[in-house]
Design a protein around this motif. Sequence first.
Motif, PDB file in Angstrom:
ATOM      1  N   PHE A 138       0.970  -1.087  -0.093  1.00 25.26           N
ATOM      2  CA  PHE A 138      -0.060   0.117  -0.143  1.00 25.26           C
ATOM      3  C   PHE A 138       1.105   1.186  -0.063  1.00 25.26           C
ATOM      4  CE2 PHE A 138      -1.321   3.264   3.180  1.00 25.26           C
ATOM      5  CZ  PHE A 138      -2.284   3.989   2.231  1.00 25.26           C
ATOM      6  N   TRP A 141       2.627   1.502  -3.462  1.00 23.57           N
ATOM      7  CA  TRP A 141       2.077   2.075  -4.519  1.00 23.57           C
ATOM      8  C   TRP A 141       1.283   3.382  -4.367  1.00 23.57           C
ATOM      9  CZ3 TRP A 141       3.133   0.291  -8.869  1.00 23.57           C
ATOM     10  CH2 TRP A 141       3.275  -1.100  -8.779  1.00 23.57           C
ATOM     11  N   MET A 142       0.988   4.029  -3.159  1.00 27.41           N
ATOM     12  CA  MET A 142       0.671   5.380  -2.908  1.00 27.41           C
ATOM     13  C   MET A 142       1.845   6.299  -3.246  1.00 27.41           C
ATOM     14  SD  MET A 142      -1.076   7.148   0.483  1.00 27.41           S
ATOM     15  CE  MET A 142       0.458   7.365   1.567  1.00 27.41           C
ATOM     16  N   PRO A 190       0.446  13.354   0.189  1.00 28.68           N
ATOM     17  CA  PRO A 190       0.062  11.817   0.064  1.00 28.68           C
ATOM     18  C   PRO A 190       1.660  11.140  -0.370  1.00 28.68           C
ATOM     19  CG  PRO A 190      -1.342  12.406  -1.636  1.00 28.68           C
ATOM     20  CD  PRO A 190      -0.926  13.634  -0.773  1.00 28.68           C
TER      21      PRO A 190
ATOM     22  N   PHE B   4      -3.050  -1.786  -4.169  1.00 29.54           N
ATOM     23  CA  PHE B   4      -2.672  -0.666  -5.402  1.00 29.54           C
ATOM     24  C   PHE B   4      -4.162   0.363  -5.397  1.00 29.54           C
ATOM     25  CE2 PHE B   4      -3.304   1.039  -9.733  1.00 29.54           C
ATOM     26  CZ  PHE B   4      -2.335   1.683  -9.803  1.00 29.54           C
ATOM     27  N   ALA B   7      -4.266   2.311  -2.200  1.00 30.63           N
ATOM     28  CA  ALA B   7      -3.340   3.311  -2.310  1.00 30.63           C
ATOM     29  C   ALA B   7      -3.758   4.364  -3.269  1.00 30.63           C
ATOM     30  CB  ALA B   7      -2.036   2.578  -2.822  1.00 30.63           C
ATOM     31  N   VAL B   8      -4.369   4.411  -4.271  1.00 30.87           N
ATOM     32  CA  VAL B   8      -4.834   5.214  -5.289  1.00 30.87           C
ATOM     33  C   VAL B   8      -5.638   6.082  -4.335  1.00 30.87           C
ATOM     34  CG1 VAL B   8      -5.831   5.863  -7.345  1.00 30.87           C
ATOM     35  CG2 VAL B   8      -4.158   4.248  -7.194  1.00 30.87           C
ATOM     36  N   CYS B  10      -6.502   6.306  -1.132  1.00 22.75           N
ATOM     37  CA  CYS B  10      -6.147   7.192  -0.422  1.00 22.75           C
ATOM     38  C   CYS B  10      -5.188   8.267  -0.751  1.00 22.75           C
ATOM     39  CB  CYS B  10      -5.076   6.106   0.533  1.00 22.75           C
ATOM     40  SG  CYS B  10      -6.181   5.053   1.860  1.00 22.75           S
ATOM     41  N   ALA B  11      -4.290   8.002  -1.793  1.00 12.27           N
ATOM     42  CA  ALA B  11      -3.696   9.267  -2.317  1.00 12.27           C
ATOM     43  C   ALA B  11      -4.747  10.463  -2.885  1.00 12.27           C
ATOM     44  CB  ALA B  11      -2.727   8.978  -3.422  1.00 12.27           C
TER      45      ALA B  11
END
Lengths: 345, 73
Positions: A138, A141-142, A190, B4, B7-8, B10-11
Amino acid sequence: MRRGRTLIRTFVAAAMLAGVAGAGAGPALAQTAPPTTAPTTAPNPTAESVNEDLLFKQAPTIGGRISIPDQKAANLIQPQGREWRGFHETWMPWIGAAAILGMVVLLALFYFTRGRIRLEHSEESGRKILRFNGFERFTHWMTATCFIILALSGLNYIFGKRLLMPVIGPDAFATLSQWAKYAHVYLAWPFMLGIIFMFVVWLKDNIPNRIDVAWIKAGGGIIGDKHPHAERFNAGQKVVFWMVAGFGAAMSVTGLVMLFPFAATDINGMQVMQGIHSLIGVAFIAAILAHIYIGSLGMEGAYDAMGSGKVDLAWARVHHDLWVEKEQARTASGPQLRAHQAPAE
Amino acid sequence: MKAFAVAVICAVAIGIAASYVLSTSQRYAWQAFSTSSARVSHPGTNLVGPRWTGDVKGPHDEVAGETTAPKRS
């Protein structure tokens, strides 16, 4: 008779005008003619007037007086700004293009000469071992997705008006650049968070040691066919880790200075920060291109580590043998397969 | 794939949150730099008005050789 009188009056008037004009022109000519007895030490107003060089000897900038609240707007001339502009508009595009295109060419040469590093099969092929858990993937990838957006929007600052605007037109370019700027400013947060997470999570596995020296001496297994010993991360991966941590911190600091204008430094300091930010940025992009290559196209089986989190045990044994031994000793039950996980065939 | 996607999401969520937080410390130029004697633009427009297209041509901007309508005297 009348005409004769008129002519006489005209001559008289002309003669008087000529006399007046001559009397007036005399002093004027006397004033403009060079004085024969003038002192040579007479002051020269032009030579003694205030000029730019003289003002810069008194202060680094030239300013004026204004009535609006923002006193920074009183700054008229800041010479370093010309140097910054010259660097940003002249040198930076060439440096950026050389760094990024140079890396692409190097990777292409490496691919076509060395080829893809293939998976070496053994009796352990098909069995999986957990390499990165969910939180590690996680945070990777973020950070990675933010980096790609930041890199593209950052390159737009340097190359957009030169390469993109002639293609899509000024209106579309203006709209795109506005949204790219939003993405750059807001996704930086982020990204910075991801850098902190990665640093904390992977620091203990990235402390350099003697095994890394031997790994480097052996060429890392990329140049030759022999694979040197490696723990969870080999020396090359440790270089990437410290590069990301260092460049990430530098980009964060310089970016924050620009994100909050005049909070930490003046205009000259912000221009220096912008130069550092852009130089590190293109180096960062070039280095990450190599990281992406070796993690996907360059090495068979490497992507699975960040894709599913599990890698082929045979691959792990070849590339990270010391880590596999440690993991197997820790679990004392072979590969980290849970009861519900079936070995991949 | 799940990591993935999370993550996207959250970003994007953190980015949107950052935009709201940062907007609290920002003011429009017309708010920050206007005084009782100096007006700096209007919200949503600029100093030359909303109809300005940027294509204004002055008498010195005429292209060489371009014919112009004769002036009436």
